[in-house]
Design an enzyme around this catalytic site. Structure first.
Site, PDB file in Angstrom:
ATOM      1  NE  ARG A   1      19.479  10.244  14.942  1.00 27.45           N
ATOM      2  CZ  ARG A   1      18.598  11.075  15.519  1.00 27.45           C
ATOM      3  NH1 ARG A   1      17.738  10.627  16.413  1.00 27.45           N
ATOM      4  NH2 ARG A   1      18.599  12.354  15.212  1.00 27.45           N
TER       5      ARG A   1
ATOM      6  CG  ASP B   1      20.158  12.818  18.137  1.00 26.24           C
ATOM      7  OD1 ASP B   1      19.001  12.882  18.621  1.00 26.24           O
ATOM      8  OD2 ASP B   1      20.733  13.800  17.625  1.00 26.24           O
TER       9      ASP B   1
ATOM     10  CE  LYS C   1      15.302  13.495  29.381  1.00 28.10           C
ATOM     11  NZ  LYS C   1      16.244  14.551  28.922  1.00 28.10           N
TER      12      LYS C   1
ATOM     13  CG  ASP D   1      13.152  17.168  27.634  1.00 29.82           C
ATOM     14  OD1 ASP D   1      13.471  16.632  28.693  1.00 29.82           O
ATOM     15  OD2 ASP D   1      13.698  18.208  27.215  1.00 29.82           O
TER      16      ASP D   1
ATOM     17  CD  GLU E   1       9.006  12.463  19.740  1.00 28.45           C
ATOM     18  OE1 GLU E   1       9.676  11.714  18.995  1.00 28.45           O
ATOM     19  OE2 GLU E   1       9.021  13.700  19.631  1.00 28.45           O
ATOM     20  CG  ASP E   2      12.777  10.368  20.456  1.00 28.95           C
ATOM     21  OD1 ASP E   2      11.872  11.221  20.628  1.00 28.95           O
ATOM     22  OD2 ASP E   2      13.908  10.685  20.046  1.00 28.95           O
TER      23      ASP E   2
ATOM     24  CB  VAL F   1      18.858   9.022  27.925  1.00 27.64           C
ATOM     25  CG1 VAL F   1      18.772   9.064  29.445  1.00 27.64           C
ATOM     26  CG2 VAL F   1      17.521   9.420  27.315  1.00 27.64           C
TER      27      VAL F   1
ATOM     28  CE  LYS G   1      17.757  12.680  11.251  1.00 29.07           C
ATOM     29  NZ  LYS G   1      19.093  13.077  10.826  1.00 29.07           N
ATOM     30  N   GLY G   2      14.251  10.147  15.753  1.00 29.46           N
ATOM     31  CA  GLY G   2      14.509   9.510  17.049  1.00 29.46           C
ATOM     32  C   GLY G   2      13.653   8.293  17.356  1.00 29.46           C
TER      33      GLY G   2
HETATM   34  P1  IMP Z   1      10.423  18.319  23.903  1.00 33.25           P
HETATM   35  O1  IMP Z   1       9.825  19.162  22.824  1.00 33.25           O
HETATM   36  O2  IMP Z   1      11.181  19.168  24.897  1.00 33.25           O
HETATM   37  O3  IMP Z   1       9.422  17.401  24.591  1.00 33.25           O
HETATM   38  O4  IMP Z   1      11.563  17.449  23.265  1.00 33.25           O
HETATM   39  C1  IMP Z   1      11.340  16.324  22.546  1.00 33.25           C
HETATM   40  C2  IMP Z   1      12.531  16.021  21.664  1.00 33.25           C
HETATM   41  O5  IMP Z   1      13.765  16.454  22.250  1.00 33.25           O
HETATM   42  C3  IMP Z   1      12.668  14.520  21.478  1.00 33.25           C
HETATM   43  O6  IMP Z   1      11.965  14.085  20.344  1.00 33.25           O
HETATM   44  C4  IMP Z   1      14.147  14.342  21.335  1.00 33.25           C
HETATM   45  O7  IMP Z   1      14.502  14.482  19.972  1.00 33.25           O
HETATM   46  C5  IMP Z   1      14.766  15.477  22.106  1.00 33.25           C
HETATM   47  N1  IMP Z   1      15.217  15.038  23.445  1.00 33.25           N
HETATM   48  C6  IMP Z   1      14.722  15.398  24.634  1.00 33.25           C
HETATM   49  N2  IMP Z   1      15.374  14.824  25.650  1.00 33.25           N
HETATM   50  C7  IMP Z   1      16.319  14.035  25.079  1.00 33.25           C
HETATM   51  C8  IMP Z   1      17.337  13.147  25.620  1.00 33.25           C
HETATM   52  O8  IMP Z   1      17.507  12.936  26.839  1.00 33.25           O
HETATM   53  N3  IMP Z   1      18.113  12.538  24.700  1.00 33.25           N
HETATM   54  C9  IMP Z   1      17.982  12.700  23.357  1.00 33.25           C
HETATM   55  N4  IMP Z   1      17.041  13.508  22.817  1.00 33.25           N
HETATM   56  C10 IMP Z   1      16.219  14.176  23.671  1.00 33.25           C
HETATM   57 MG    MG Z   2      16.185  14.335  18.571  1.00 33.42          MG
END
Ligand code: IMP
Ligand code: MG
Length: 180
Positions: A170, A164, A136, A108, A104-105, A158, A49-50
């Protein structure tokens, strides 16, 4: 105090990215995608949803005919850390076509998108472009090529503009750092 004021009170005083800054950057990203996909058969895929708030703003800045599709995933892990193990809750309506941009939002660790990218490529996508509002890079655990990135941010959690914490925040129009 309004409910929105209460949510803002949970954030550090200085907003990380304001709605005005987001609007400027989203316009630029839309223009870039417009240039790159002119004459191509573009499908923009929103990861629920992000990414939904970013998606609805971004597609209105893309000056091309396009179709949209949606994927909903849930990644196993804690509220603030993803494990990269992803479960598909809602799959694409249409097969992947090779001219897709995945929205994607935030990237990370990169685990979620590298899983998704591999999954979609194995289903026949010739190539797959990634657009993220936030990145990030300090947190990256797997290499991932991001084609379009809105803002590079430090290693802080954030919320707002679709992002969220435990499904909350959100609907805030700006992006801020949650107080510890
Ligand atoms: P990754 O798999 O570690 O790259 O994480 C990606 C997902 O983690 C994103 O789609 C977000 O849903 C969540 N996420 C990562 N960092 C944040 C943040 O700072 N705030 C909110 N959601 C985050
Ligand atoms: Mg999320």
């Amino acid at each position: 105090m309004s409910e929105q004021r209460k949510m803002y009170a949970d954030l550090k005083d200085e907003l990380l990215i304001t709605r005005d800054q987001i609007a400027v950057r989203v316009k630029e990203m839309g223009a870039e995608i417009t240039r790159d996909f002119e004459g191509k058969d573009l499908t923009v895929i929103c990861i629920l949803k992000g990414a939904v708030v970013f998606f609805v703003d971004l597609i209105r800045e893309i000056d091309l005919p396009m179709t949209m599709d949606f994927m909903a995933i849930s990644s196993y892990g804690s509220a603030t850390k993803s494990s990269g193990v992803v479960r598909i809750l809602k799959d694409l309506d249409k097969p992947i076509n090779g001219k897709d941009v995945l929205i994607e939002d935030i990237v990370d660790s990169g685990m979620t998108l590298s899983f998704l990218k591999e999954n979609l490529l194995s289903r026949g996508a010739a190539s797959l472009h990634i657009a993220t509002l936030l990145d990030k890079p300090e947190r990256r655990r797997v290499p991932l090529h991001v084609d379009y990135s809105g803002f590079t941010i430090p290693d802080e959690f954030v919320v707002g503009y679709g992002l969220d914490y435990a499904e909350k925040y959100r609907n805030l129009p700006d992006i801020g750092v949650l107080r510890p």
